[in-house]
Scaffold this active site. Sequence first.
Site, mmCIF file in Angstrom:
data_model
loop_
_atom_site.group_PDB
_atom_site.id
_atom_site.type_symbol
_atom_site.label_atom_id
_atom_site.label_comp_id
_atom_site.label_asym_id
_atom_site.label_seq_id
_atom_site.Cartn_x
_atom_site.Cartn_y
_atom_site.Cartn_z
ATOM 1 N N ARG A 260 2.064 -1.819 -15.073
ATOM 2 C CA ARG A 260 0.946 -2.708 -14.739
ATOM 3 C C ARG A 260 -0.160 -2.556 -15.776
ATOM 4 N NH1 ARG A 260 0.664 -1.926 -8.116
ATOM 5 N NH2 ARG A 260 2.849 -2.514 -7.751
ATOM 6 N N ARG A 275 -4.347 5.661 -11.351
ATOM 7 C CA ARG A 275 -4.174 4.280 -11.813
ATOM 8 C C ARG A 275 -3.585 4.307 -13.218
ATOM 9 N NH1 ARG A 275 -6.480 0.092 -9.147
ATOM 10 N NH2 ARG A 275 -7.944 1.509 -8.130
ATOM 11 N N GLU A 347 -5.012 5.003 -1.100
ATOM 12 C CA GLU A 347 -3.778 4.260 -0.840
ATOM 13 C C GLU A 347 -2.566 4.910 -1.506
ATOM 14 O OE1 GLU A 347 -1.586 0.138 -2.185
ATOM 15 O OE2 GLU A 347 -3.771 0.199 -2.277
ATOM 16 N N SER A 350 1.788 0.347 0.533
ATOM 17 C CA SER A 350 1.370 -0.944 1.070
ATOM 18 C C SER A 350 2.619 -1.643 1.585
ATOM 19 C CB SER A 350 0.691 -1.773 -0.022
ATOM 20 O OG SER A 350 0.112 -2.938 0.518
ATOM 21 N N ARG A 389 1.455 9.121 -6.937
ATOM 22 C CA ARG A 389 0.359 9.385 -5.994
ATOM 23 C C ARG A 389 0.770 10.422 -4.952
ATOM 24 N NH1 ARG A 389 -3.526 4.126 -5.026
ATOM 25 N NH2 ARG A 389 -3.793 3.612 -7.245
#
Length: 425
Positions: A260, A275, A347, A350, A389
């Site tokens: 990403r 990130r 987070e 999801s 994560r």
Amino acid sequence: MHDIKWIRENPEAFDAAMSMRNAEITAARLIDIDAERRRLMTEHQELLARRKTISGDIGKAKQSGGNADELMAEMGGLKDRIKAAEDGQAALNDQLDLLLTSFPNILDASVPKGADEDDNVEIRRWGTPGEFDFTPGEHFDLGEKLGMMDFATAAKLSGSRFVILRGQLARLERALAQFMIDMHVNEHGYEETTTPMLVKDDAMFGTGQLPKFAEDSFKTTNDMWLIPTSEVTLTNQVAGEIVDTASLPLRYTALTQCFRSEAGSAGRDTRGMIRQHQFSKVEMVSIVDPEQSDAELERKTQCAEEVLQRLGLPYRTILLCSGDTGFSAMKTYDIEVWLPGQGRYREISSCSNTGEFQARRMNARCRAQGDKKTRFVHTLNGSGLAVGRCLIAVMENYQQADGSIKVPEALVPYMGGMTEISVTK
């Protein structure tokens, strides 16, 4: 992708749904474009029918020795009118398709109205954050002190938002991924799948990454895309297919690298692994009969939660509000894990039900044996989990005063019996 016929019949409902999304309300505009498109379709058909009639009349006139000059003149004019109707119809088709693909999914009725993440609703919590008799450190400090997490060398090779893991931390990340895959395959009924990490435009369009989120992904010089998540490849396996309803649900899981660009996240989480441009993730995708999708979302979320429970990591589950729900989703649960180094939940998964939104874009349908009519399948996706994560969460929750990290009991077999990560191991 939305159904223009449904919008024509339910303009107020469509406007209300888009208002929940803070999107521009344009049902009237869509209907106007569609009306003109259909008018041109009718005109085109009438012109073709007239051309056929004139052609026959010209033939009869010539056979009888009559004068066909007026008919020939009209035939010449029809050619331009037919071409104009074809071109106008094609242009309006493109315009309407572009608009229909630019609107987000219609939200489930249970999604709370809200502007942003501050309006999300906590559904439940599991576990109690541990207490430390020292100030807990963040994962990047812990990893660098162990000499097993190297951001500087990664930046030399690739720039910012990359990391090199070494030794026991590299093994711990691998152990986490294998643990997750084993659980989802052996206990949760997902089929382990290895998929490409390069895809074509159609695959990215099918799951909603294109055209809206092109800047968030990496594109190669030969027009291929690096997947931002294996949701793209797992879901698109049924693109263009008619699936036997009896074979549903289909459940797939995959461990892949994800890529990403993190466009728009300048200044956010600049330190550490939260990130990254490249990260590993275990994904769960379900293809289900429309009546099954609500229950499947709850099931999928529980599958992700169970990973954290087995690892002893405190978390909370959040129902996203209208302003925070993703483009393709009709309903989403976020799972946030406790990070003591940051002193807050972040987070880690999801889980979303996209209903028939992606299926329409992919033309993925189902049909019961003996039925002639098809229906669009419903598709769901969820992180099970983001491996990097999860590594962060293990490091921060299992850190000890001397900088070492205990290995969660569930991972000890995957670590060859190792119970602690330290510079002396």
